[in-house]
Design a protein around this motif. Structure first.
Motif, PDB file in Angstrom:
ATOM      1  N   GLN A  73      40.809  66.801  41.874  1.00 27.66           N
ATOM      2  CA  GLN A  73      40.099  66.673  40.598  1.00 27.66           C
ATOM      3  C   GLN A  73      38.675  66.139  40.774  1.00 27.66           C
ATOM      4  N   ASN A  74      38.331  65.786  42.010  1.00 26.16           N
ATOM      5  CA  ASN A  74      36.998  65.284  42.342  1.00 26.16           C
ATOM      6  C   ASN A  74      36.609  64.080  41.478  1.00 26.16           C
ATOM      7  N   ASN A  75      37.556  63.116  41.374  1.00 24.77           N
ATOM      8  CA  ASN A  75      37.258  61.890  40.649  1.00 24.77           C
ATOM      9  C   ASN A  75      38.065  60.738  41.236  1.00 24.77           C
ATOM     10  N   ILE A  76      37.710  59.543  40.816  1.00 27.30           N
ATOM     11  CA  ILE A  76      38.451  58.360  41.228  1.00 27.30           C
ATOM     12  C   ILE A  76      39.381  57.989  40.090  1.00 27.30           C
ATOM     13  N   GLN A  77      40.649  57.840  40.422  1.00 25.84           N
ATOM     14  CA  GLN A  77      41.652  57.481  39.424  1.00 25.84           C
ATOM     15  C   GLN A  77      42.166  56.084  39.708  1.00 25.84           C
ATOM     16  N   PHE A  78      42.684  55.439  38.663  1.00 30.35           N
ATOM     17  CA  PHE A  78      43.295  54.133  38.871  1.00 30.35           C
ATOM     18  C   PHE A  78      44.583  54.018  38.082  1.00 30.35           C
ATOM     19  N   TRP A  79      45.447  53.155  38.606  1.00 29.79           N
ATOM     20  CA  TRP A  79      46.707  52.806  37.964  1.00 29.79           C
ATOM     21  C   TRP A  79      46.835  51.291  38.030  1.00 29.79           C
ATOM     22  N   GLU A  80      47.267  50.685  36.948  1.00 28.60           N
ATOM     23  CA  GLU A  80      47.457  49.233  36.894  1.00 28.60           C
ATOM     24  C   GLU A  80      48.851  48.992  36.329  1.00 28.60           C
ATOM     25  N   PHE A  81      49.717  48.381  37.132  1.00 30.82           N
ATOM     26  CA  PHE A  81      51.100  48.097  36.756  1.00 30.82           C
ATOM     27  C   PHE A  81      51.194  46.613  36.411  1.00 30.82           C
ATOM     28  N   ASP A  82      51.660  46.274  35.199  1.00 31.10           N
ATOM     29  CA  ASP A  82      51.649  44.865  34.829  1.00 31.10           C
ATOM     30  C   ASP A  82      53.043  44.276  34.666  1.00 31.10           C
ATOM     31  N   VAL A  83      53.073  42.958  34.549  1.00 28.75           N
ATOM     32  CA  VAL A  83      54.309  42.183  34.478  1.00 28.75           C
ATOM     33  C   VAL A  83      55.123  42.518  33.219  1.00 28.75           C
ATOM     34  N   PHE A  84      54.488  43.114  32.227  1.00 25.93           N
ATOM     35  CA  PHE A  84      55.167  43.459  30.980  1.00 25.93           C
ATOM     36  C   PHE A  84      55.837  44.829  31.032  1.00 25.93           C
ATOM     37  N   GLY A  85      55.708  45.515  32.183  1.00 20.55           N
ATOM     38  CA  GLY A  85      56.324  46.832  32.344  1.00 20.55           C
ATOM     39  C   GLY A  85      55.429  47.977  31.925  1.00 20.55           C
ATOM     40  N   ASP A  86      54.175  47.699  31.633  1.00 17.29           N
ATOM     41  CA  ASP A  86      53.240  48.744  31.216  1.00 17.29           C
ATOM     42  C   ASP A  86      52.449  49.278  32.407  1.00 17.29           C
ATOM     43  N   VAL A  87      51.945  50.496  32.257  1.00 20.59           N
ATOM     44  CA  VAL A  87      51.070  51.100  33.246  1.00 20.59           C
ATOM     45  C   VAL A  87      49.824  51.582  32.516  1.00 20.59           C
ATOM     46  N   THR A  88      48.675  51.131  32.980  1.00 19.70           N
ATOM     47  CA  THR A  88      47.400  51.624  32.462  1.00 19.70           C
ATOM     48  C   THR A  88      46.828  52.539  33.525  1.00 19.70           C
ATOM     49  N   GLN A  89      46.378  53.707  33.116  1.00 19.40           N
ATOM     50  CA  GLN A  89      45.783  54.622  34.078  1.00 19.40           C
ATOM     51  C   GLN A  89      44.568  55.276  33.469  1.00 19.40           C
ATOM     52  N   GLY A  90      43.637  55.607  34.338  1.00 22.15           N
ATOM     53  CA  GLY A  90      42.412  56.239  33.866  1.00 22.15           C
ATOM     54  C   GLY A  90      41.536  56.630  35.023  1.00 22.15           C
ATOM     55  N   LYS A  91      40.234  56.705  34.753  1.00 23.80           N
ATOM     56  CA  LYS A  91      39.263  57.134  35.754  1.00 23.80           C
ATOM     57  C   LYS A  91      38.225  56.047  35.973  1.00 23.80           C
ATOM     58  N   VAL A  92      37.644  56.074  37.163  1.00 21.38           N
ATOM     59  CA  VAL A  92      36.611  55.120  37.555  1.00 21.38           C
ATOM     60  C   VAL A  92      35.332  55.886  37.841  1.00 21.38           C
ATOM     61  N   SER A  93      34.205  55.329  37.419  1.00 20.90           N
ATOM     62  CA  SER A  93      32.912  55.911  37.764  1.00 20.90           C
ATOM     63  C   SER A  93      31.968  54.791  38.191  1.00 20.90           C
ATOM     64  N   PHE A  94      30.954  55.164  38.954  1.00 22.22           N
ATOM     65  CA  PHE A  94      29.957  54.215  39.422  1.00 22.22           C
ATOM     66  C   PHE A  94      28.598  54.623  38.879  1.00 22.22           C
ATOM     67  N   LYS A  95      27.820  53.625  38.534  1.00 23.56           N
ATOM     68  CA  LYS A  95      26.417  53.847  38.175  1.00 23.56           C
ATOM     69  C   LYS A  95      25.641  52.759  38.895  1.00 23.56           C
ATOM     70  N   ASP A  96      24.906  53.152  39.915  1.00 20.83           N
ATOM     71  CA  ASP A  96      24.263  52.198  40.817  1.00 20.83           C
ATOM     72  C   ASP A  96      25.362  51.296  41.388  1.00 20.83           C
ATOM     73  N   LYS A  97      25.280  49.992  41.203  1.00 26.47           N
ATOM     74  CA  LYS A  97      26.289  49.069  41.728  1.00 26.47           C
ATOM     75  C   LYS A  97      27.297  48.652  40.662  1.00 26.47           C
ATOM     76  N   ASP A  98      27.233  49.269  39.496  1.00 22.33           N
ATOM     77  CA  ASP A  98      28.155  48.946  38.402  1.00 22.33           C
ATOM     78  C   ASP A  98      29.391  49.843  38.477  1.00 22.33           C
ATOM     79  N   ILE A  99      30.535  49.284  38.068  1.00 20.01           N
ATOM     80  CA  ILE A  99      31.807  50.003  38.112  1.00 20.01           C
ATOM     81  C   ILE A  99      32.350  50.112  36.694  1.00 20.01           C
TER      82      ILE A  99
END
Length: 167
Positions: free
Chosen positions: A92-118
């Motif tokens: 897909q030519n992108n950076i993806q992320f997944w975040e698994f938390d203590v409450f049993g939820d999963v957050t997922q999405g995409k990451v982008s960079f602009k200069d040194k900002d995330i």
């Protein structure tokens, strides 16, 4: 001859592919091998307190993130809150992320960079949310969570700073 071509392909192309994937995660370089801490207040008045550690894994093709924060709804218990993964998806030519938390939820999405900002872009319920780690210096990031469209914040739900506490 086929074995020679296969060998040359593996020896020449494979390292370029791996290095290309590593390069795609360059925006995390300043965050890795450090622990970052932030304290703040959400726009609804609840406390925000978090410690986040970043590390590369699998020959720098993944970023592994471990976070401590409040682990109950009452915000009285503090501990391991979530574990996350950031990965470049070559298909897909992108950076993806997944975040698994203590409450049993999963957050997922995409990451982008602009200069040194995330920027993390994801759905939270029906709302598109963006988290921004805005680079201030090697030891400080301004952290903003809100609704971000057309390169500007429409709403801000949280704004604080992450500072290095361990290297």
């Amino acid at each position: 001859m086929i074995k020679l071509k296969t060998y040359l392909f593996i020896m020449l192309v494979w390292p370029i592919t791996v290095l290309g994937q590593q390069y795609r995660l360059y925006g995390f370089d300043n965050l890795v091998n450090k622990t970052w801490k932030a304290d703040g207040v959400w726009s609804n008045g609840t406390k925000f307190k978090q410690e986040v550690s970043f590390n590369y894994d699998l020959n720098k093709t993944l970023v592994i993130v471990n976070s401590k924060g409040f682990i109950n709804k009452e915000q009285t218990a503090y501990g391991n809150r979530s574990h996350g993964v950031r990965q470049f998806n070559a298909k897909q030519n992108n950076i993806q992320f997944w975040e698994f938390d203590v409450f049993g939820d999963v957050t997922q999405g995409k990451v982008s960079f602009k200069d040194k900002d995330i920027y993390y872009h994801y759905h939270y319920g029906d709302t598109m949310v963006t988290d921004c780690w805005e680079y201030i210096n090697d030891n400080t990031y301004k952290f903003t969570v809100g609704s971000y469209k057309n390169d500007k914040w429409e709403s801000i739900y949280l704004q604080t700073e992450f500072k290095v506490i361990y290297k």
